[in-house]
Design a protein around this motif. Structure first.
Motif, PDB file in Angstrom:
ATOM      1  N   LEU A  24       0.819  -1.210   0.000  1.00 35.06           N
ATOM      2  CA  LEU A  24       0.000   0.000   0.000  1.00 35.06           C
ATOM      3  C   LEU A  24       0.859   1.269   0.000  1.00 35.06           C
ATOM      4  O   LEU A  24       0.522   2.249  -0.670  1.00 35.06           O
ATOM      5  CB  LEU A  24      -0.928   0.000   1.218  1.00 35.06           C
ATOM      6  CG  LEU A  24      -2.053  -1.035   1.196  1.00 35.06           C
ATOM      7  CD1 LEU A  24      -2.848  -0.981   2.490  1.00 35.06           C
ATOM      8  CD2 LEU A  24      -2.981  -0.815  -0.004  1.00 35.06           C
ATOM      9  N   ALA A  25       1.963   1.239   0.755  1.00 35.01           N
ATOM     10  CA  ALA A  25       2.832   2.424   0.810  1.00 35.01           C
ATOM     11  C   ALA A  25       3.414   2.757  -0.551  1.00 35.01           C
ATOM     12  O   ALA A  25       3.704   3.921  -0.848  1.00 35.01           O
ATOM     13  CB  ALA A  25       3.944   2.211   1.822  1.00 35.01           C
ATOM     14  N   ASN A  26       3.581   1.748  -1.396  1.00 35.41           N
ATOM     15  CA  ASN A  26       4.167   1.962  -2.720  1.00 35.41           C
ATOM     16  C   ASN A  26       3.109   1.942  -3.830  1.00 35.41           C
ATOM     17  O   ASN A  26       3.437   1.774  -4.993  1.00 35.41           O
ATOM     18  CB  ASN A  26       5.240   0.893  -2.980  1.00 35.41           C
ATOM     19  CG  ASN A  26       6.453   1.074  -2.095  1.00 35.41           C
ATOM     20  OD1 ASN A  26       7.355   1.833  -2.402  1.00 35.41           O
ATOM     21  ND2 ASN A  26       6.466   0.372  -0.958  1.00 35.41           N
ATOM     22  N   SER A  27       1.859   2.143  -3.415  1.00 31.46           N
ATOM     23  CA  SER A  27       0.749   2.237  -4.362  1.00 31.46           C
ATOM     24  C   SER A  27       0.238   3.676  -4.403  1.00 31.46           C
ATOM     25  O   SER A  27       0.663   4.522  -3.614  1.00 31.46           O
ATOM     26  CB  SER A  27      -0.380   1.298  -3.927  1.00 31.46           C
ATOM     27  OG  SER A  27      -1.069   1.846  -2.811  1.00 31.46           O
ATOM     28  N   PRO A  28      -0.695   3.984  -5.295  1.00 32.17           N
ATOM     29  CA  PRO A  28      -1.263   5.348  -5.317  1.00 32.17           C
ATOM     30  C   PRO A  28      -1.930   5.745  -3.997  1.00 32.17           C
ATOM     31  O   PRO A  28      -2.107   6.940  -3.726  1.00 32.17           O
ATOM     32  CB  PRO A  28      -2.290   5.274  -6.449  1.00 32.17           C
ATOM     33  CG  PRO A  28      -1.775   4.194  -7.361  1.00 32.17           C
ATOM     34  CD  PRO A  28      -1.161   3.181  -6.449  1.00 32.17           C
ATOM     35  N   LEU A  29      -2.311   4.767  -3.165  1.00 35.63           N
ATOM     36  CA  LEU A  29      -2.933   5.077  -1.882  1.00 35.63           C
ATOM     37  C   LEU A  29      -1.925   5.457  -0.806  1.00 35.63           C
ATOM     38  O   LEU A  29      -2.308   5.910   0.284  1.00 35.63           O
ATOM     39  CB  LEU A  29      -3.751   3.870  -1.387  1.00 35.63           C
ATOM     40  CG  LEU A  29      -4.980   3.479  -2.210  1.00 35.63           C
ATOM     41  CD1 LEU A  29      -5.578   2.186  -1.662  1.00 35.63           C
ATOM     42  CD2 LEU A  29      -6.018   4.600  -2.175  1.00 35.63           C
ATOM     43  N   PRO A  31       0.307   7.948  -0.139  1.00 32.09           N
ATOM     44  CA  PRO A  31       0.294   9.262   0.526  1.00 32.09           C
ATOM     45  C   PRO A  31      -0.910   9.457   1.452  1.00 32.09           C
ATOM     46  O   PRO A  31      -0.780  10.066   2.518  1.00 32.09           O
ATOM     47  CB  PRO A  31       0.254  10.238  -0.651  1.00 32.09           C
ATOM     48  CG  PRO A  31       0.876   9.484  -1.793  1.00 32.09           C
ATOM     49  CD  PRO A  31       0.425   8.067  -1.608  1.00 32.09           C
ATOM     50  N   GLU A  32      -2.076   8.938   1.048  1.00 27.55           N
ATOM     51  CA  GLU A  32      -3.259   9.095   1.892  1.00 27.55           C
ATOM     52  C   GLU A  32      -3.128   8.298   3.183  1.00 27.55           C
ATOM     53  O   GLU A  32      -3.492   8.775   4.267  1.00 27.55           O
ATOM     54  CB  GLU A  32      -4.504   8.638   1.131  1.00 27.55           C
ATOM     55  CG  GLU A  32      -4.829   9.510  -0.085  1.00 27.55           C
ATOM     56  CD  GLU A  32      -6.070   9.012  -0.820  1.00 27.55           C
ATOM     57  OE1 GLU A  32      -6.890   8.330  -0.168  1.00 27.55           O
ATOM     58  OE2 GLU A  32      -6.209   9.307  -2.016  1.00 27.55           O
ATOM     59  N   ILE A  33      -2.596   7.087   3.095  1.00 27.28           N
ATOM     60  CA  ILE A  33      -2.418   6.266   4.297  1.00 27.28           C
ATOM     61  C   ILE A  33      -1.372   6.894   5.208  1.00 27.28           C
ATOM     62  O   ILE A  33      -1.531   6.925   6.443  1.00 27.28           O
ATOM     63  CB  ILE A  33      -2.007   4.829   3.906  1.00 27.28           C
ATOM     64  CG1 ILE A  33      -3.131   4.174   3.093  1.00 27.28           C
ATOM     65  CG2 ILE A  33      -1.700   4.001   5.148  1.00 27.28           C
ATOM     66  CD1 ILE A  33      -2.777   2.818   2.529  1.00 27.28           C
ATOM     67  N   ALA A  34      -0.290   7.412   4.623  1.00 28.62           N
ATOM     68  CA  ALA A  34       0.736   8.086   5.421  1.00 28.62           C
ATOM     69  C   ALA A  34       0.161   9.305   6.133  1.00 28.62           C
ATOM     70  O   ALA A  34       0.519   9.605   7.284  1.00 28.62           O
ATOM     71  CB  ALA A  34       1.909   8.487   4.533  1.00 28.62           C
ATOM     72  N   ALA A  35      -0.748  10.011   5.465  1.00 28.96           N
ATOM     73  CA  ALA A  35      -1.370  11.178   6.082  1.00 28.96           C
ATOM     74  C   ALA A  35      -2.215  10.783   7.294  1.00 28.96           C
ATOM     75  O   ALA A  35      -2.234  11.486   8.310  1.00 28.96           O
ATOM     76  CB  ALA A  35      -2.230  11.915   5.058  1.00 28.96           C
ATOM     77  N   LEU A 263       5.003   0.833   6.684  1.00 30.58           N
ATOM     78  CA  LEU A 263       4.504   1.775   5.677  1.00 30.58           C
ATOM     79  C   LEU A 263       5.687   2.595   5.146  1.00 30.58           C
ATOM     80  O   LEU A 263       5.877   3.769   5.488  1.00 30.58           O
ATOM     81  CB  LEU A 263       3.449   2.695   6.277  1.00 30.58           C
ATOM     82  CG  LEU A 263       2.032   2.137   6.389  1.00 30.58           C
ATOM     83  CD1 LEU A 263       1.154   3.084   7.181  1.00 30.58           C
ATOM     84  CD2 LEU A 263       1.441   1.889   4.999  1.00 30.58           C
ATOM     85  N   VAL A 264       6.488   1.951   4.331  1.00 31.98           N
ATOM     86  CA  VAL A 264       7.738   2.536   3.860  1.00 31.98           C
ATOM     87  C   VAL A 264       7.736   2.544   2.335  1.00 31.98           C
ATOM     88  O   VAL A 264       7.432   1.519   1.698  1.00 31.98           O
ATOM     89  CB  VAL A 264       8.947   1.728   4.375  1.00 31.98           C
ATOM     90  CG1 VAL A 264      10.241   2.252   3.770  1.00 31.98           C
ATOM     91  CG2 VAL A 264       8.999   1.800   5.899  1.00 31.98           C
ATOM     92  N   VAL A 265       8.093   3.672   1.777  1.00 31.23           N
ATOM     93  CA  VAL A 265       8.244   3.762   0.327  1.00 31.23           C
ATOM     94  C   VAL A 265       9.629   3.232  -0.049  1.00 31.23           C
ATOM     95  O   VAL A 265      10.643   3.712   0.463  1.00 31.23           O
ATOM     96  CB  VAL A 265       8.095   5.213  -0.158  1.00 31.23           C
ATOM     97  CG1 VAL A 265       8.324   5.304  -1.665  1.00 31.23           C
ATOM     98  CG2 VAL A 265       6.712   5.750   0.206  1.00 31.23           C
TER      99      VAL A 265
END
Length: 398
Positions: A24-29, A31-35, A263-265
């Motif tokens: 998820l961290a490396n998907s389009p979602l 930034p939203e999850i990180a927020a 949650l790491v890019v």
């Protein structure tokens, strides 16, 4: 609930949570999850933390509570209740801490990543016992006992590191008040078997929350509150509480922490551009742990009382060393703490923990399965020598 008390299933949930977070961290979602993770909640001006810190500092304190309860039991009635019993796993644990630190420093010395040296010292007992349960059918019980004692000693080291290395600007007044509350908690917990349980349990819950708030406000890492409460609580009610909390910790607390920490890019760079923190942890967990635990354990067999602990061959110690390299939960926490002000280093350290633990899982599965085949071949395992999932779960920390 029985599945969440087993050795296998919680390890699978933890791994799935970490993998899902990475995806998820490396998907389009991402930034939203990180927020969401960085969103602050609480009482403004009193106690307000980000969602990620509520998981790391709040929920993880419950995990450290049951770690401390297990530690209390082993030190008084279990495998560490005498110097004679503890000698071999203590020497092996020392090797399993010192050698990974040395390996990490070979990569990181002289760089900004050097502060991450505590990260590869931890062993995740839930994962280790899960691998042992899946691949270790037929192993003598002595190997599980050795691993459990080794991991508990590793946890002691991890707790000391957290308490000593990651404490800033301590407010001794608040810490003293927290200590008084812990003493009251411990004394009151001894009344649970003689008086009304519900009212006392409610008061204990309030005291536990107060201890956590005081420790957090004092500047000491809040998970130490869980350690103090677990060690202070009367043993019988502590073991009952641990039994009740275990499914929640295994099914919610640890997976949430694994998800939050992972949650790491993944950096879009070549391997050569990754920091020494990544490479040091990636190598120190599988290699440092195997060398440190097996060599120190082999030495302990020759300097200690051979009758004090179950005899283990060098091949057994190699398997235990590979299991010890599964750092995961505590290593992830140490990564968060060591590089709290350096997000890029923290993320690369987290990737190193995940990668090093994954390598250790594979190595451990191979070595444990090989030893299990060996013992099944040389003699059929008796019922007492096997590792039924329920017996493993009874000794499992989390």
């Amino acid at each position: 609930m029985s599945l969440l008390r087993s050795a296998r299933f919680p390890a699978i949930i933890l791994l799935a949570a970490a993998i899902l977070a990475l995806v998820l961290a490396n998907s389009p979602l991402g930034p939203e999850i990180a927020a969401v993770k960085d969103t602050y909640v609480g009482v403004p001006g009193v106690l307000e933390l980000s969602v990620g810190h509520w998981v790391q500092d709040g929920l993880l304190a419950v995990f450290f509570f049951i770690v401390a309860v297990e530690l209390q039991y082993e030190l008084t009635n279990g495998e560490l209740n005498s110097a004679r019993k503890a000698l071999q796993p203590a020497i092996a644990a020392a090797g399993g801490v010192i050698v990974p630190i040395g390996v990490f420093l070979l990569f990181a010395a002289g760089s900004e990543a050097v502060d991450g040296w505590p990260i590869p010292t931890a062993t995740d007992i839930a994962f280790a016992l899960g691998v042992l349960a899946v691949f270790g059918r037929g192993l003598p019980s002595g190997i599980r006992i050795f691993l459990l004692a080794l991991a508990i000693l590793d946890d002691i080291v991890g707790i000391v590191f957290i308490a000593v290395l990651f404490t800033n600007d301590v407010d001794m007044g608040l810490l003293a008040v927290a200590a008084i509350v812990v003493v009251v908690f411990g004394v009151l917990s001894r009344q649970l078997d003689t008086r009304g349980r519900v009212p006392i349990a409610i008061v204990l819950g309030v005291l536990a929350i107060a201890t956590w708030v005081l420790v957090y406000k004092s500047g000491v890492h809040a998970t130490i509150a869980g350690v103090a409460l677990g060690l202070a609580m009367a043993q019988r009610p502590a073991l009952r509480t641990r039994h009740e909390l275990e499914p929640w910790v295994n099914g919610i607390v640890l997976p949430l922490f694994a998800f939050s920490a992972a949650l790491v890019v993944i950096p879009s760079v070549s391997p050569a551009q990754l920091s020494p923190a990544f490479w040091g942890i990636l190598v120190a967990l599988p290699v440092g742990k195997i060398i440190g635990i097996s060599v120190a354990g082999w030495i302990s067999l020759r300097v200690g009382n051979r009758g004090a602990t179950p005899h283990l061959s060098l091949a057994d110690l190699l398997a235990a060393g590979a299991l010890g390299g599964i750092g995961f939960t505590v290593s992830l926490l140490l990564s968060e703490l060591a590089f709290a002000g350096e997000p890029l280093l923290r993320d690369e350290a987290t990737l190193g923990v995940l990668g090093g633990s994954a390598i250790s899982i594979v190595l451990a599965a191979v070595l444990v399965a090989q030893r299990a085949r060996h013992y099944r071949r040389v003699r059929p395992a008796s019922r007492d020598e096997e590792l039924p999932p329920q017996d493993v779960a009874e000794g499992q920390i989390a």
